[in-house]
Motif scaffolding. Sequence first.
Motif: not given
Length: 155
Positions: A58-65, A70-72
């Motif tokens: 998830p983006k909360e864990t890995y914001p860079e995606g 640019d998705s999760a």
Amino acid sequence: MTTLKNEEGDRMDIDAYIENIDDRWRDAFIKTWRIIGENLPEGFQAEMQHGMPTYIVPKETYPEGYHVDDSALPFIGVAAQKRHLAVYHMGIYSDDELYEWFTEAYPNHMTTKLNMGKSCIRFSNPDRVPYALLGELAGKLTVDEWIELYESGKS
């Protein structure tokens, strides 16, 4: 059943995806999806991505995606196609040792020839899916290990 989200963040129930799967592939898809989910280390989440149920970081864990769109960050996707069941494992694409382990372990679980690209493992017979092997494969990388591997530029 698990509730998934599509790329726009709209909720999509996995039952809706399963309803559209050909009867021939439905049970194999469900078993594959479940065995992978039961064996994944903590931190991965289920989400609809690129038209299929996918376990992602998830983006909360890995914001860079994911750098492509640019998705999760995707990890393992499962799709029921017209002629096969496909498991897309991004880690196997990125880690030569993991790829080698899987290709060497496969004959110990199946007598059929392995049908695989670099990240896509295809099964053309719904009665010939090595569920235990797929479960073991799913547990090989943690979220942190997958992010580190991804950032190393191999994906």
